[in-house]
Design a protein around this motif. Structure first.
Motif, PDB file in Angstrom:
ATOM      1  N   ARG A  62       0.826  -0.990   0.015  1.00 28.91           N
ATOM      2  CA  ARG A  62       0.138   0.188   0.326  1.00 28.91           C
ATOM      3  C   ARG A  62       0.577   1.600  -0.227  1.00 28.91           C
ATOM      4  O   ARG A  62       0.454   2.311  -0.623  1.00 28.91           O
ATOM      5  N   SER A  63       2.414   1.488   0.752  1.00 29.77           N
ATOM      6  CA  SER A  63       3.203   2.299   0.702  1.00 29.77           C
ATOM      7  C   SER A  63       3.654   2.758  -0.030  1.00 29.77           C
ATOM      8  O   SER A  63       4.237   3.836  -0.952  1.00 29.77           O
ATOM      9  N   PHE A  64       4.169   1.638  -0.798  1.00 28.17           N
ATOM     10  CA  PHE A  64       4.992   1.468  -1.887  1.00 28.17           C
ATOM     11  C   PHE A  64       4.610   1.136  -3.413  1.00 28.17           C
ATOM     12  O   PHE A  64       5.711   1.850  -4.600  1.00 28.17           O
ATOM     13  N   VAL A  65       3.918   0.424  -3.411  1.00 27.10           N
ATOM     14  CA  VAL A  65       3.842  -0.778  -4.826  1.00 27.10           C
ATOM     15  C   VAL A  65       2.698   0.462  -5.460  1.00 27.10           C
ATOM     16  O   VAL A  65       2.539   1.099  -6.293  1.00 27.10           O
ATOM     17  N   ALA A  66       0.695   0.026  -4.665  1.00 25.65           N
ATOM     18  CA  ALA A  66      -0.173   0.621  -5.212  1.00 25.65           C
ATOM     19  C   ALA A  66      -1.157   0.517  -3.859  1.00 25.65           C
ATOM     20  O   ALA A  66      -1.023  -0.166  -3.018  1.00 25.65           O
ATOM     21  N   GLU A  67      -2.210   1.439  -3.502  1.00 27.42           N
ATOM     22  CA  GLU A  67      -3.132   2.056  -2.947  1.00 27.42           C
ATOM     23  C   GLU A  67      -4.262   2.049  -3.768  1.00 27.42           C
ATOM     24  O   GLU A  67      -4.893   2.833  -4.903  1.00 27.42           O
ATOM     25  N   PRO A  68      -5.470   1.761  -3.250  1.00 24.56           N
ATOM     26  CA  PRO A  68      -6.762   1.643  -3.663  1.00 24.56           C
ATOM     27  C   PRO A  68      -7.492   3.589  -3.568  1.00 24.56           C
ATOM     28  O   PRO A  68      -6.989   3.626  -2.290  1.00 24.56           O
ATOM     29  N   PHE A  69      -8.008   3.543  -4.476  1.00 24.99           N
ATOM     30  CA  PHE A  69      -8.912   4.831  -3.585  1.00 24.99           C
ATOM     31  C   PHE A  69     -10.277   4.760  -3.996  1.00 24.99           C
ATOM     32  O   PHE A  69     -10.509   4.301  -4.789  1.00 24.99           O
ATOM     33  N   TYR A  93       6.427   8.160  -8.596  1.00 22.20           N
ATOM     34  CA  TYR A  93       7.010  10.025  -8.547  1.00 22.20           C
ATOM     35  C   TYR A  93       8.085  10.126  -6.963  1.00 22.20           C
ATOM     36  O   TYR A  93       8.140  10.960  -6.525  1.00 22.20           O
ATOM     37  N   GLY A  94       8.408   8.254  -6.580  1.00 19.64           N
ATOM     38  CA  GLY A  94       9.273   8.674  -5.777  1.00 19.64           C
ATOM     39  C   GLY A  94       8.771   7.728  -4.221  1.00 19.64           C
ATOM     40  O   GLY A  94       7.360   8.048  -4.984  1.00 19.64           O
ATOM     41  N   LEU A  95       9.471   6.896  -4.021  1.00 19.48           N
ATOM     42  CA  LEU A  95       9.203   6.294  -2.696  1.00 19.48           C
ATOM     43  C   LEU A  95       9.453   7.354  -1.490  1.00 19.48           C
ATOM     44  O   LEU A  95       9.912   7.705  -1.032  1.00 19.48           O
ATOM     45  N   ARG A  96       7.960   7.141  -1.005  1.00 18.41           N
ATOM     46  CA  ARG A  96       7.900   7.426   0.327  1.00 18.41           C
ATOM     47  C   ARG A  96       7.094   7.127   1.557  1.00 18.41           C
ATOM     48  O   ARG A  96       6.140   5.776   1.303  1.00 18.41           O
ATOM     49  N   LEU A  97       7.112   7.640   2.696  1.00 19.88           N
ATOM     50  CA  LEU A  97       7.582   7.033   3.418  1.00 19.88           C
ATOM     51  C   LEU A  97       5.544   6.888   3.959  1.00 19.88           C
ATOM     52  O   LEU A  97       4.931   8.221   3.597  1.00 19.88           O
ATOM     53  N   ILE A  99       1.820   7.732   6.442  1.00 16.61           N
ATOM     54  CA  ILE A  99       1.323   8.914   7.397  1.00 16.61           C
ATOM     55  C   ILE A  99       2.300  10.313   6.788  1.00 16.61           C
ATOM     56  O   ILE A  99       1.227  10.963   6.508  1.00 16.61           O
ATOM     57  N   ASN A 100       3.681   9.959   6.992  1.00 16.18           N
ATOM     58  CA  ASN A 100       4.174  12.173   6.521  1.00 16.18           C
ATOM     59  C   ASN A 100       4.701  12.332   5.179  1.00 16.18           C
ATOM     60  O   ASN A 100       5.159  13.449   5.208  1.00 16.18           O
ATOM     61  N   ASN A 101       3.950  11.006   4.627  1.00 17.04           N
ATOM     62  CA  ASN A 101       4.829  11.487   2.836  1.00 17.04           C
ATOM     63  C   ASN A 101       5.547  11.981   2.655  1.00 17.04           C
ATOM     64  O   ASN A 101       5.683  12.309   1.516  1.00 17.04           O
ATOM     65  N   HIS A 102       6.803  11.766   3.531  1.00 17.64           N
ATOM     66  CA  HIS A 102       8.227  12.115   3.170  1.00 17.64           C
ATOM     67  C   HIS A 102       8.766  11.465   2.631  1.00 17.64           C
ATOM     68  O   HIS A 102       8.869  10.203   2.214  1.00 17.64           O
ATOM     69  N   LYS A 103       9.951  12.152   1.074  1.00 19.68           N
ATOM     70  CA  LYS A 103      10.355  11.363   0.448  1.00 19.68           C
ATOM     71  C   LYS A 103      11.124  10.395   0.365  1.00 19.68           C
ATOM     72  O   LYS A 103      12.477  11.717   0.935  1.00 19.68           O
ATOM     73  N   ILE A 104      11.687   9.486   0.360  1.00 15.31           N
ATOM     74  CA  ILE A 104      13.081   8.695   0.376  1.00 15.31           C
ATOM     75  C   ILE A 104      13.578   8.272  -0.423  1.00 15.31           C
ATOM     76  O   ILE A 104      15.028   8.177  -0.434  1.00 15.31           O
ATOM     77  N   VAL A 105      12.819   8.046  -1.988  1.00 19.54           N
ATOM     78  CA  VAL A 105      13.677   7.386  -2.519  1.00 19.54           C
ATOM     79  C   VAL A 105      12.937   7.986  -4.429  1.00 19.54           C
ATOM     80  O   VAL A 105      12.342   8.703  -4.709  1.00 19.54           O
ATOM     81  N   GLU A 106      13.846   9.010  -4.811  1.00 20.45           N
ATOM     82  CA  GLU A 106      13.691  10.194  -5.956  1.00 20.45           C
ATOM     83  C   GLU A 106      13.744   8.576  -7.249  1.00 20.45           C
ATOM     84  O   GLU A 106      14.294   7.981  -7.528  1.00 20.45           O
ATOM     85  N   ILE A 107      12.826   8.596  -7.787  1.00 27.84           N
ATOM     86  CA  ILE A 107      12.091   8.102  -8.871  1.00 27.84           C
ATOM     87  C   ILE A 107      11.832   8.713 -10.443  1.00 27.84           C
ATOM     88  O   ILE A 107      12.654   8.683 -11.877  1.00 27.84           O
ATOM     89  N   GLY A 108      10.719   9.562 -10.301  1.00 30.33           N
ATOM     90  CA  GLY A 108       9.985  10.401 -11.840  1.00 30.33           C
ATOM     91  C   GLY A 108       9.144  11.338 -10.980  1.00 30.33           C
ATOM     92  O   GLY A 108       9.512  11.880  -9.377  1.00 30.33           O
ATOM     93  N   GLU A 109       8.741  12.134 -11.901  1.00 32.46           N
ATOM     94  CA  GLU A 109       7.538  13.152 -11.818  1.00 32.46           C
ATOM     95  C   GLU A 109       7.038  13.294 -12.459  1.00 32.46           C
ATOM     96  O   GLU A 109       6.623  12.792 -13.858  1.00 32.46           O
TER      97      GLU A 109
END
Length: 267
Positions: A62-69, A93-97, A99-109
């Protein structure tokens, strides 16, 4: 959905901690006290050992691959309908933690035309969905129902009158147009009965690190055109992911499941 994300993180950490403590210390203490008898495992440890791998897998997916909305409003009609359940690419657009949505890995824009889920700057705890129209450095204008990008007017192909159904029936009669956004043509709706002062006309210069977003339902979307002064643009750090698939549609007022929408790509 934020409460679910927080609960998932807390439960994953708790069950993982219980499992780790048992593996390192508690099991040895139970076995030493039991002697030759079989040491009975506490219920809390048993459940934590069973649920931790499942919770950890769900959290990572859910955090790093795909999340349902779920789409709750009509702002992205006709592309997305009320009752659509969509999947959002969380690593586009990058891996994010969580809850706080902080980006930890740059991937794309984001690219022009992407449909993105984000935290709006004026409501940082909510999840919204719109289309990226303006990239950093662009000049975006909206006049006479036409989008201008860096001084160039977009071209529109007439699709006739739109016929809505279910909870989207109120849009029946709107103009269906196909906006020729470079590299990402897509449908939009425009109405004839909207007062001039509500059309969101203006011109905006997109600053570095920000994006200009609009809903496809142009006369029923609280997007960058209408956000408060100083907050017309979406900060890059507020991005949640890129919407790419409708995996389910449920609208009770239109007969329930619409099987034709299941598996639809999001243009």
């Amino acid at each position: 959905m934020r409460w679910f994300e927080i609960a998932l993180v807390v439960l994953t950490l708790f069950t993982g901690l219980v499992w780790l403590l048992d593996k390192l210390w508690w099991r040895k203490q139970r076995e030493s006290r039991a002697g030759l008898l079989e040491a009975k495992e506490p219920v809390l440890v048993d459940y934590s050992r069973a649920f931790f791998p499942v919770l950890a897998a769900v959290l990572c997916l859910r955090s790093f691959v795909a999340e349902p909305f779920r789409i709750p409003s009509s702002s992205m009609m006709p592309t997305l309908l009320i009752g659509d359940f969509i999947l959002v690419n969380k690593f586009a657009y990058g891996l994010r933690l969580p809850i706080n949505n902080h980006k930890i890995v740059e991937i794309g824009e984001p690219e022009r035309g992407d449909v993105v889920v984000f935290h709006p700057p004026q409501y940082p705890k909510q999840d919204w969905i719109k289309r990226v129209i303006g990239l950093p450095g662009d000049t975006i204008a909206y006049r006479d129902n036409t989008v201008y990008i860096n001084g160039e007017a977009l071209r529109y192909v007439d699709g006739g009158r739109y016929v809505g159904k279910g909870r989207g029936a109120e849009a029946t009669g709107a103009h269906l147009l196909f906006e020729q956004l470079p590299g990402r043509p897509h449908p939009v709706l425009e109405r004839d009965d909207v007062p001039f002062f509500m059309q969101g006309e203006g011109e905006w210069q997109v600053p570095p690190g920000y994006y200009f977003v609009m809903g496809d339902n142009r006369d029923n979307s609280e997007d960058s055109r209408f956000w408060p002064d100083g907050m017309h643009f979406l900060p890059e750090e507020n991005l949640r992911g890129k919407a790419f698939l409708v995996w389910m549609h449920w609208d009770g007022s239109a007969g329930g499941v619409d099987f034709d929408r299941i598996g639809s790509d999001i243009p």
